[in-house]
Design a protein around this motif. Structure first.
Motif, PDB file in Angstrom:
ATOM      1  N   PHE A 287     -64.349   3.879 -63.986  1.00 22.23           N
ATOM      2  CA  PHE A 287     -65.766   3.742 -63.563  1.00 22.23           C
ATOM      3  C   PHE A 287     -66.401   4.417 -65.028  1.00 22.23           C
ATOM      4  CE2 PHE A 287     -63.065   4.376 -59.787  1.00 22.23           C
ATOM      5  CZ  PHE A 287     -63.844   3.563 -58.917  1.00 22.23           C
ATOM      6  N   PRO A 288     -66.736   3.350 -65.712  1.00 19.61           N
ATOM      7  CA  PRO A 288     -67.384   3.726 -66.835  1.00 19.61           C
ATOM      8  C   PRO A 288     -68.983   4.224 -66.636  1.00 19.61           C
ATOM      9  CG  PRO A 288     -67.606   1.480 -66.553  1.00 19.61           C
ATOM     10  CD  PRO A 288     -66.761   1.977 -65.362  1.00 19.61           C
ATOM     11  N   HIS A 289     -69.394   4.288 -65.586  1.00 22.06           N
ATOM     12  CA  HIS A 289     -70.748   4.786 -65.525  1.00 22.06           C
ATOM     13  C   HIS A 289     -70.838   5.934 -64.191  1.00 22.06           C
ATOM     14  CE1 HIS A 289     -72.734   1.358 -67.353  1.00 22.06           C
ATOM     15  NE2 HIS A 289     -71.936   0.625 -66.785  1.00 22.06           N
ATOM     16  N   PRO A 290     -71.711   6.837 -64.229  1.00 22.40           N
ATOM     17  CA  PRO A 290     -71.717   7.938 -63.505  1.00 22.40           C
ATOM     18  C   PRO A 290     -72.485   7.174 -62.270  1.00 22.40           C
ATOM     19  CG  PRO A 290     -73.466   8.494 -65.175  1.00 22.40           C
ATOM     20  CD  PRO A 290     -72.434   7.320 -65.556  1.00 22.40           C
ATOM     21  N   PHE A 291     -72.648   8.123 -61.282  1.00 20.98           N
ATOM     22  CA  PHE A 291     -73.317   7.636 -60.077  1.00 20.98           C
ATOM     23  C   PHE A 291     -74.420   8.653 -59.729  1.00 20.98           C
ATOM     24  CE2 PHE A 291     -69.154   5.690 -60.132  1.00 20.98           C
ATOM     25  CZ  PHE A 291     -69.676   4.142 -59.741  1.00 20.98           C
ATOM     26  N   HIS A 292     -75.475   8.177 -58.983  1.00 21.13           N
ATOM     27  CA  HIS A 292     -76.549   8.960 -58.509  1.00 21.13           C
ATOM     28  C   HIS A 292     -75.849  10.155 -57.665  1.00 21.13           C
ATOM     29  CE1 HIS A 292     -80.499  10.297 -57.626  1.00 21.13           C
ATOM     30  NE2 HIS A 292     -80.095  10.302 -56.278  1.00 21.13           N
ATOM     31  N   PRO A 293     -76.258  11.124 -57.724  1.00 22.74           N
ATOM     32  CA  PRO A 293     -77.185  11.770 -58.460  1.00 22.74           C
ATOM     33  C   PRO A 293     -77.126  12.297 -59.988  1.00 22.74           C
ATOM     34  CG  PRO A 293     -76.446  13.664 -57.099  1.00 22.74           C
ATOM     35  CD  PRO A 293     -75.498  12.204 -57.057  1.00 22.74           C
ATOM     36  N   GLU A 294     -75.966  12.133 -60.497  1.00 23.41           N
ATOM     37  CA  GLU A 294     -75.887  12.332 -62.009  1.00 23.41           C
ATOM     38  C   GLU A 294     -77.024  11.518 -62.871  1.00 23.41           C
ATOM     39  OE1 GLU A 294     -71.931  12.322 -63.910  1.00 23.41           O
ATOM     40  OE2 GLU A 294     -71.090  12.217 -62.111  1.00 23.41           O
ATOM     41  N   PRO A 295     -77.404  12.373 -63.998  1.00 21.92           N
ATOM     42  CA  PRO A 295     -78.407  11.565 -64.684  1.00 21.92           C
ATOM     43  C   PRO A 295     -78.046  10.397 -65.203  1.00 21.92           C
ATOM     44  CG  PRO A 295     -78.314  14.023 -65.172  1.00 21.92           C
ATOM     45  CD  PRO A 295     -77.041  13.799 -64.343  1.00 21.92           C
ATOM     46  N   GLY A 296     -78.828   9.220 -65.121  1.00 21.58           N
ATOM     47  CA  GLY A 296     -78.500   8.030 -65.440  1.00 21.58           C
ATOM     48  C   GLY A 296     -77.479   7.338 -64.543  1.00 21.58           C
ATOM     49  N   GLY A 297     -77.163   8.060 -63.334  1.00 25.51           N
ATOM     50  CA  GLY A 297     -76.120   7.351 -62.618  1.00 25.51           C
ATOM     51  C   GLY A 297     -76.660   6.170 -61.567  1.00 25.51           C
ATOM     52  N   LEU A 298     -75.604   5.366 -61.532  1.00 27.66           N
ATOM     53  CA  LEU A 298     -75.587   4.144 -60.845  1.00 27.66           C
ATOM     54  C   LEU A 298     -76.440   4.164 -59.617  1.00 27.66           C
ATOM     55  CD1 LEU A 298     -72.651   2.008 -61.579  1.00 27.66           C
ATOM     56  CD2 LEU A 298     -74.786   1.859 -62.535  1.00 27.66           C
ATOM     57  N   ILE A 299     -77.453   3.429 -59.093  1.00 29.22           N
ATOM     58  CA  ILE A 299     -78.158   3.630 -57.614  1.00 29.22           C
ATOM     59  C   ILE A 299     -77.607   2.403 -56.877  1.00 29.22           C
ATOM     60  CG2 ILE A 299     -80.068   3.661 -56.454  1.00 29.22           C
ATOM     61  CD1 ILE A 299     -81.092   4.743 -59.394  1.00 29.22           C
ATOM     62  N   SER A 300     -76.902   2.640 -55.669  1.00 25.58           N
ATOM     63  CA  SER A 300     -76.412   1.359 -54.963  1.00 25.58           C
ATOM     64  C   SER A 300     -77.479   0.787 -54.234  1.00 25.58           C
ATOM     65  CB  SER A 300     -75.561   1.888 -53.811  1.00 25.58           C
ATOM     66  OG  SER A 300     -75.204   1.058 -52.829  1.00 25.58           O
ATOM     67  N   TRP A 301     -77.550  -0.738 -54.091  1.00 26.10           N
ATOM     68  CA  TRP A 301     -78.199  -1.416 -53.167  1.00 26.10           C
ATOM     69  C   TRP A 301     -77.602  -2.634 -52.446  1.00 26.10           C
ATOM     70  CZ3 TRP A 301     -78.134  -6.493 -54.268  1.00 26.10           C
ATOM     71  CH2 TRP A 301     -77.758  -6.894 -55.625  1.00 26.10           C
ATOM     72  N   GLY A 302     -76.424  -2.774 -52.638  1.00 18.29           N
ATOM     73  CA  GLY A 302     -75.930  -3.813 -51.740  1.00 18.29           C
ATOM     74  C   GLY A 302     -74.082  -3.972 -52.131  1.00 18.29           C
ATOM     75  N   TYR A 303     -73.614  -4.933 -51.308  1.00 22.04           N
ATOM     76  CA  TYR A 303     -72.304  -5.430 -51.740  1.00 22.04           C
ATOM     77  C   TYR A 303     -72.360  -6.802 -51.330  1.00 22.04           C
ATOM     78  CZ  TYR A 303     -71.251  -5.456 -46.625  1.00 22.04           C
ATOM     79  OH  TYR A 303     -71.337  -5.867 -45.319  1.00 22.04           O
ATOM     80  N   ASP A 304     -71.001  -7.311 -51.772  1.00 19.90           N
ATOM     81  CA  ASP A 304     -70.795  -8.738 -51.350  1.00 19.90           C
ATOM     82  C   ASP A 304     -69.404  -8.721 -50.766  1.00 19.90           C
ATOM     83  OD1 ASP A 304     -68.662  -9.529 -53.349  1.00 19.90           O
ATOM     84  OD2 ASP A 304     -70.001  -9.312 -54.698  1.00 19.90           O
ATOM     85  N   TYR A 305     -69.076  -9.933 -49.872  1.00 21.77           N
ATOM     86  CA  TYR A 305     -67.996  -9.772 -48.927  1.00 21.77           C
ATOM     87  C   TYR A 305     -66.782 -10.187 -49.809  1.00 21.77           C
ATOM     88  CZ  TYR A 305     -70.940 -10.383 -44.787  1.00 21.77           C
ATOM     89  OH  TYR A 305     -71.782 -10.162 -43.883  1.00 21.77           O
ATOM     90  N   GLY A 306     -66.775 -10.292 -51.245  1.00 22.95           N
ATOM     91  CA  GLY A 306     -65.984 -10.406 -52.088  1.00 22.95           C
ATOM     92  C   GLY A 306     -65.400  -9.088 -52.407  1.00 22.95           C
ATOM     93  N   GLY A 307     -65.829  -8.060 -52.065  1.00 23.11           N
ATOM     94  CA  GLY A 307     -65.451  -6.643 -52.358  1.00 23.11           C
ATOM     95  C   GLY A 307     -66.159  -5.789 -53.623  1.00 23.11           C
ATOM     96  N   ASP A 308     -67.289  -6.767 -53.998  1.00 27.21           N
ATOM     97  CA  ASP A 308     -67.913  -6.143 -55.191  1.00 27.21           C
ATOM     98  C   ASP A 308     -69.182  -5.418 -54.803  1.00 27.21           C
ATOM     99  OD1 ASP A 308     -66.158  -7.621 -56.760  1.00 27.21           O
ATOM    100  OD2 ASP A 308     -67.694  -9.264 -57.025  1.00 27.21           O
ATOM    101  N   GLU A 309     -69.361  -3.984 -55.300  1.00 27.09           N
ATOM    102  CA  GLU A 309     -70.678  -3.446 -55.119  1.00 27.09           C
ATOM    103  C   GLU A 309     -71.683  -3.698 -56.143  1.00 27.09           C
ATOM    104  OE1 GLU A 309     -71.421  -1.202 -52.699  1.00 27.09           O
ATOM    105  OE2 GLU A 309     -69.477  -1.407 -51.558  1.00 27.09           O
ATOM    106  N   HIS A 310     -72.991  -3.636 -55.743  1.00 29.12           N
ATOM    107  CA  HIS A 310     -73.988  -3.992 -56.616  1.00 29.12           C
ATOM    108  C   HIS A 310     -74.891  -2.601 -56.846  1.00 29.12           C
ATOM    109  CE1 HIS A 310     -72.902  -7.963 -56.888  1.00 29.12           C
ATOM    110  NE2 HIS A 310     -72.654  -8.071 -55.353  1.00 29.12           N
TER     111      HIS A 310
END
Length: 171
Positions: free
Chosen positions: A88-111
């Motif tokens: 996981f090369p990026h932090p996730f919200h609420p860490e500063p600059g963390g990725l912010i989730s908005w959706g996923y696909d049925y292939g198992g990917d998170e966006h």
């Protein structure tokens, strides 16, 4: 907003919605920033649903509220990052600059949105590809949706592979 108009041409005219700009207040307070304007305009136009039978997106007041999903995904991915930081090369919200989730696909990917600029309309999109790492898209939400649909392929009953049909199904 040219991007949204282009998506309307691809996906069809949506059903009338009764959303309010205030619908985003709780989500944006949680994130600590506004969200990309084309993302909000798309969700206010179409609502929660599935794009091209594959990509699931969430409105704050949809059947699966965006904020609830954000909290769950951010916590889950942050815990996974603690156990396997190399995956996981990026932090996730609420860490500063963390990725912010908005959706996923049925292939198992998170966006996610990558908040890499003070202007949310200049944020990038990161896809956590299922067991394959991260891909970064340097463009707007609407540009991502068009690119996603262009590269998406389906197999029909005869076994022929062809492009996905642009569509939107509310849920």
């Amino acid at each position: 907003m040219a991007g949204l108009e282009a998506l309307k041409q691809l996906l069809g005219i949506p059903l009338p919605r009764r959303w309010s700009p205030d619908d985003w207040t709780e989500v944006e307070d949680h994130v600590g920033s506004g969200l990309p304007s084309d993302f909000k305009a798309f969700l206010d136009t179409y609502g929660t649903g599935v794009i091209a039978e594959e990509l699931v997106v969430f409105h704050p007041h949809g059947s699966s509220p965006l904020l609830e999903r954000m909290r769950r995904i951010h916590e889950s991915f942050a815990n996974s990052r603690e156990r396997r930081p190399d995956d996981f090369p990026h932090p996730f919200h609420p860490e500063p600059g963390g990725l912010i989730s908005w959706g996923y696909d049925y292939g198992g990917d998170e966006h996610f949105f990558l908040p890499c600029n003070p202007d949310p309309d200049r944020w990038k999109i990161v896809t956590m590809a299922h067991e394959e790492g991260c891909e970064t898209f340097d463009g707007s939400f609407t540009e991502f949706i068009v690119a996603f649909m262009e590269r998406l392929e389906f197999m029909d009953e005869d076994g022929s592979v062809g492009p996905a049909v642009p569509s939107f199904e509310s849920c």
